[in-house]
Design an enzyme around this catalytic site. Structure first.
Site, short mmCIF file in Angstrom:
data_model
loop_
_atom_site.label_atom_id
_atom_site.label_comp_id
_atom_site.label_asym_id
_atom_site.label_seq_id
_atom_site.Cartn_x
_atom_site.Cartn_y
_atom_site.Cartn_z
N GLY A 1 7.91 -9.33 8.00
CA GLY A 1 7.55 -10.52 7.24
C GLY A 1 8.59 -11.60 7.39
O GLY A 1 9.75 -11.42 7.01
N ALA A 2 8.19 -12.76 7.96
CA ALA A 2 9.16 -13.80 8.31
C ALA A 2 9.38 -14.84 7.22
O ALA A 2 10.29 -15.64 7.31
CB ALA A 2 8.72 -14.51 9.59
N GLY A 27 9.20 -16.06 2.80
CA GLY A 27 9.37 -15.57 1.44
C GLY A 27 10.45 -14.53 1.30
O GLY A 27 11.61 -14.73 1.67
N GLY A 71 10.84 -11.67 2.86
CA GLY A 71 11.37 -11.18 4.13
C GLY A 71 12.45 -12.09 4.68
O GLY A 71 13.46 -11.62 5.21
N SER A 120 4.64 -3.45 -5.97
CA SER A 120 4.34 -4.63 -6.77
C SER A 120 4.08 -4.20 -8.21
O SER A 120 3.69 -3.04 -8.47
CB SER A 120 3.09 -5.34 -6.21
OG SER A 120 2.55 -6.27 -7.13
N TYR A 122 -5.96 -4.72 -3.67
CA TYR A 122 -4.53 -5.03 -3.57
C TYR A 122 -3.71 -4.04 -4.39
O TYR A 122 -2.70 -3.50 -3.91
CB TYR A 122 -4.26 -6.45 -4.04
CG TYR A 122 -2.80 -6.84 -3.98
CD1 TYR A 122 -2.17 -7.06 -2.76
CD2 TYR A 122 -2.04 -6.98 -5.15
CE1 TYR A 122 -0.82 -7.40 -2.70
CE2 TYR A 122 -0.69 -7.32 -5.09
CZ TYR A 122 -0.09 -7.53 -3.87
OH TYR A 122 1.24 -7.86 -3.80
#
Length: 306
Positions: free
Chosen positions: A21-22, A24, A26, A150, A176
């Protein structure tokens, strides 16, 4: 731990980390690991976003040893190719942060392999990635895997009769929550198996509380309009991505983090604050369900942990 900040991250010189994940969370994970001296691989399906994030980190930390690698967690072939490239390049892997994810697409969507998008990306993608990278992790003394869950996991349940949410009206929030409960169950089961089988890999779970990231904004679906109430809550109540990343960074780096532990913000029902021990939902402690989920994940992905 009550006042833990990024200043408490031990030196990461000589250590290698992969962060999925690039943006936020990450991005914040990669930034602070690079600042602490780690060699960091930032992995994402979006090469443009990845290149921008790497450049931002290099501007902020001129000495950063960081590079981008393409990885689509919604495609098992991409995961396999990524793991093969990295296994050919690296001799060890100290930290794997399973962070990337998707949240609440506007309709039921599928991965390249036909899985429901959220379960397939958030859980199955990271399950497969971790399994493919296990030889590197096992070859490294003291390696850690941190998998992001989460607060939504509290309301989740694993529907073993319909893991892909295809047999009834699609509820994106339920899907989710199931995916994030699965992530936590995977983190805990991985530690149990590592202990029992002598893998020498420490597995932990973490969650960011309510953090103002672009996760919902970037949900798949043309013309997505983020609800006004969400934008208001984000502006008023949510903490910054840098604050939300702290539990993950604690789990990934602090010597006091407990194998099989679960960490999140320590204030306001775990929605914000400094890192602390998070409450594990009862569903995540069901050992029979965890073993069943592991077997189902192996069957669906074709990945066996060696």
């Amino acid at each position: 731990m009550p006042q833990w900040t990024t200043r408490d991250i031990p030196s990461q010189n000589g250590r290698t980390a992969i962060v999925t994940g690039a943006g936020g969370l990450g991005f914040e994970d990669a930034l602070e690991l690079a600042r602490a001296g780690a060699d960091v691989i930032l992995a994402s399906r979006n090469p443009d976003k990845g290149a921008i994030s790497v450049e931002r980190i290099r501007r902020e930390v001129p000495s950063a040893r960081i590079w981008f690698e393409p990885l689509d967690l919604a495609d098992l072939d991409s995961i396999d190719s990524f793991a093969k490239r990295l296994s050919g390049r690296l001799s060890k892997l100290d930290i794997l942060i399973n962070n990337a994810g998707v949240m609440r697409p506007v309709r039921r969507m599928e991965t390249a392999d036909g899985f429901e998008l959220q379960f397939g990306t958030n859980h199955l993608g990271h399950f497969a990635l971790t399994g493919r990278l296990m030889p590197l992790l096992k070859a490294t003394g003291g390696s850690r895997v941190v998998t992001l869950s989460s607060v939504a996991a509290r309301g989740g349940s694993i529907d073993f009769d319909d893991l892909q949410a295809s047999r009834k009206a699609y509820d994106s929030m339920a899907a989710y929550s199931q995916s994030k409960l699965a992530c936590l169950m995977f983190a805990l089961e991985l530690q149990r198996r590592s202990t029992a089988l002598g893998w020498g890999v420490t597995s932990l779970g973490a969650h960011p509380g309510l953090s103002s990231t672009e996760l919902l904004d970037n949900a798949p679906g043309a013309g997505r309009r983020v609800p006004l109430i969400y934008r208001i809550v984000r502006a008023v109540m949510m903490q910054s991505p840098s604050q939300g990343a702290l539990p993950t960074l604690y789990a990934a780096t602090d010597p006091e983090a407990t194998p099989g532990g679960y960490y999140g913000p320590n204030g306001l029902a775990e929605t914000r604050g400094r890192p602390g021990e998070a409450r594990i939902p009862a569903a995540a402690l069901d050992l029979g369900a965890a073993a069943r989920l592991w077997s189902a994940s192996e069957e669906l992905t074709g990945v066996r942990f060696q």
